[in-house]
Design a protein around this motif. Sequence first.
Motif, PDB file in Angstrom:
ATOM      1  N   ALA A 181       0.821  -1.207   0.000  1.00 36.26           N
ATOM      2  CA  ALA A 181       0.000   0.000   0.000  1.00 36.26           C
ATOM      3  C   ALA A 181       0.857   1.260   0.000  1.00 36.26           C
ATOM      4  CB  ALA A 181      -0.928  -0.007   1.215  1.00 36.26           C
ATOM      5  N   ASP A 182       2.064   1.159   0.549  1.00 34.60           N
ATOM      6  CA  ASP A 182       2.958   2.310   0.636  1.00 34.60           C
ATOM      7  C   ASP A 182       3.849   2.465  -0.592  1.00 34.60           C
ATOM      8  OD1 ASP A 182       1.987   2.748   3.233  1.00 34.60           O
ATOM      9  OD2 ASP A 182       3.483   1.389   4.092  1.00 34.60           O
ATOM     10  N   TRP A 183       3.787   1.496  -1.510  1.00 34.59           N
ATOM     11  CA  TRP A 183       4.758   1.471  -2.597  1.00 34.59           C
ATOM     12  C   TRP A 183       4.123   1.413  -3.986  1.00 34.59           C
ATOM     13  CZ3 TRP A 183       9.870   2.071  -1.364  1.00 34.59           C
ATOM     14  CH2 TRP A 183      10.183   1.914  -0.011  1.00 34.59           C
ATOM     15  N   MET A 184       2.797   1.376  -4.051  1.00 41.78           N
ATOM     16  CA  MET A 184       2.132   1.313  -5.343  1.00 41.78           C
ATOM     17  C   MET A 184       2.349   2.615  -6.122  1.00 41.78           C
ATOM     18  SD  MET A 184       0.878  -1.707  -5.455  1.00 41.78           S
ATOM     19  CE  MET A 184      -0.324  -1.678  -6.791  1.00 41.78           C
ATOM     20  N   PRO A 185       2.293   2.559  -7.441  1.00 46.33           N
ATOM     21  CA  PRO A 185       2.463   3.782  -8.240  1.00 46.33           C
ATOM     22  C   PRO A 185       1.440   4.845  -7.855  1.00 46.33           C
ATOM     23  CG  PRO A 185       2.579   1.840  -9.645  1.00 46.33           C
ATOM     24  CD  PRO A 185       2.148   1.359  -8.296  1.00 46.33           C
ATOM     25  N   ASP A 186       1.880   6.096  -7.869  1.00 43.08           N
ATOM     26  CA  ASP A 186       0.933   7.185  -7.634  1.00 43.08           C
ATOM     27  C   ASP A 186       1.140   8.277  -8.670  1.00 43.08           C
ATOM     28  OD1 ASP A 186       3.102   8.721  -6.835  1.00 43.08           O
ATOM     29  OD2 ASP A 186       2.674   8.573  -4.709  1.00 43.08           O
ATOM     30  N   GLY A 187       0.149   9.146  -8.773  1.00 40.25           N
ATOM     31  CA  GLY A 187       0.154  10.185  -9.796  1.00 40.25           C
ATOM     32  C   GLY A 187      -1.184  10.192 -10.513  1.00 40.25           C
ATOM     33  N   GLU A 188      -1.312  11.066 -11.484  1.00 38.01           N
ATOM     34  CA  GLU A 188      -2.569  11.214 -12.217  1.00 38.01           C
ATOM     35  C   GLU A 188      -2.996   9.912 -12.883  1.00 38.01           C
ATOM     36  OE1 GLU A 188      -4.284  13.718 -16.083  1.00 38.01           O
ATOM     37  OE2 GLU A 188      -2.390  14.295 -15.147  1.00 38.01           O
ATOM     38  N   HIS A 189      -2.047   9.119 -13.360  1.00 37.43           N
ATOM     39  CA  HIS A 189      -2.366   7.888 -14.077  1.00 37.43           C
ATOM     40  C   HIS A 189      -2.303   6.644 -13.189  1.00 37.43           C
ATOM     41  CE1 HIS A 189      -1.560  10.572 -17.521  1.00 37.43           C
ATOM     42  NE2 HIS A 189      -2.400   9.786 -18.164  1.00 37.43           N
ATOM     43  N   ARG A 191      -4.621   5.444 -11.287  1.00 39.55           N
ATOM     44  CA  ARG A 191      -5.848   4.659 -11.414  1.00 39.55           C
ATOM     45  C   ARG A 191      -5.814   3.800 -12.683  1.00 39.55           C
ATOM     46  NH1 ARG A 191     -11.443   7.683 -10.457  1.00 39.55           N
ATOM     47  NH2 ARG A 191     -10.413   7.809  -8.417  1.00 39.55           N
ATOM     48  N   ALA A 192      -5.337   4.381 -13.783  1.00 43.50           N
ATOM     49  CA  ALA A 192      -5.212   3.610 -15.021  1.00 43.50           C
ATOM     50  C   ALA A 192      -4.219   2.472 -14.850  1.00 43.50           C
ATOM     51  CB  ALA A 192      -4.769   4.530 -16.161  1.00 43.50           C
ATOM     52  N   SER A 193      -3.160   2.715 -14.097  1.00 44.69           N
ATOM     53  CA  SER A 193      -2.178   1.668 -13.818  1.00 44.69           C
ATOM     54  C   SER A 193      -2.799   0.528 -13.021  1.00 44.69           C
ATOM     55  CB  SER A 193      -0.991   2.268 -13.063  1.00 44.69           C
ATOM     56  OG  SER A 193      -0.080   1.267 -12.682  1.00 44.69           O
ATOM     57  N   ARG A 194      -3.640   0.861 -12.040  1.00 49.35           N
ATOM     58  CA  ARG A 194      -4.303  -0.183 -11.237  1.00 49.35           C
ATOM     59  C   ARG A 194      -5.289  -0.983 -12.074  1.00 49.35           C
ATOM     60  NH1 ARG A 194      -4.180   3.972  -7.302  1.00 49.35           N
ATOM     61  NH2 ARG A 194      -6.326   4.579  -7.769  1.00 49.35           N
ATOM     62  N   ARG A 195      -6.002  -0.304 -12.965  1.00 48.32           N
ATOM     63  CA  ARG A 195      -6.936  -1.017 -13.841  1.00 48.32           C
ATOM     64  C   ARG A 195      -6.195  -2.015 -14.717  1.00 48.32           C
ATOM     65  NH1 ARG A 195      -9.550   4.109 -14.684  1.00 48.32           N
ATOM     66  NH2 ARG A 195      -8.456   4.283 -16.678  1.00 48.32           N
TER      67      ARG A 195
END
Length: 354
Positions: A181-189, A191-195
């Motif tokens: 949870a502390d290391w997942m990608p973050d930024g505007e995209h 959500r698209a990365s998680r999908r």
Amino acid sequence: MAYNLGMNQLTLALPFALPHAALAGDLIKALQTPALAALLSRTSSSSLHEFDGTTRLLPHEAWLAHALALAPAAGSDDAAAPFAAASMRGFGLVPEPGARYFLIHPVHIEITRKHLAMDDMRQLQLSEADSRTLFELVRPYFDGLGQPLYFGDAHTWFMRADEWSDLRCASPDAAASQNLADWMPDGEHARASRRLQNEVQMLWHEHPVNQAREARGLKTVNGYWLWGAAKHQLATCAHALHVSAAPGWLSALAEPSRRDADPAAIIAGQADALVVHAGLLESAMAQDWGNWLAQMQALEQHWFAPLLSALKDGRLDRLRLVLSHRDGWLDCSTSRNAQRKFWRAHTLNTLSSS
């Protein structure tokens, strides 16, 4: 400080050669490495650098990116590890100028009682055939998104995603065994990365490759890890990089003839060299300190002792050691003249000062 050309010198970077702080005293007592003690004790310069883990990298990754002139200094606020495009070239792939590429590694993600955790990808035991099968299964989906995949080796794929310039990713070694949870990608995209990750997980779930792996007692390949974003530049690194015991993405940064570094050959070459020996990573990350000690003893025989001998007889002008752990790195240099400082007793205490 970036790696400098211009003299007969060797820089040896050893990720996780600094022992775990809580165990440093006991581990140092168990080491029988007189050559390493000489190299660390009789120095011309020595400095310890703390590292800000919020960069989502390990210190040696940020240090190497800077040493290869791919990113700012390891200790800066914008330290990065943009290795993808350079690594692609090492696999014979041809990145397009101006395009943005990411490294992708097939991984196993564990659901623990408290959080998600990712295993060290070195322990996945993924064959080339199985990796290609999983790759071909998801490739049409990536192509449909306009984010094509490229195959490097069983553990190393690449994805083009020009629009994902904002995505902030962690390295797989920094994230392994941590709360994801502390290391997942973050930024505007993000959500698209998680999908995209969820779609891949569904395509791989209960696939015959994973069913066969489970039958053999192996963990399933149930996800991937994304990092190392790089915009391809036409310029290439000029440094003489050598690697040893390195994962595929790192080996690909070096010329094929330099992917199994040999100290005797490097010294005989009479040229400046930057060597990254990654053999300590797996045991340190698994906290297998018995194996870590065994590997340090092997480094004493195959690297430290030959390098000390080369310094003393003048075949090597200068040796720089970069030893790291999760929270920082030790950077020290020695030379033939420094080794003449007989009043400095040989000791490994520098390893515990970190």
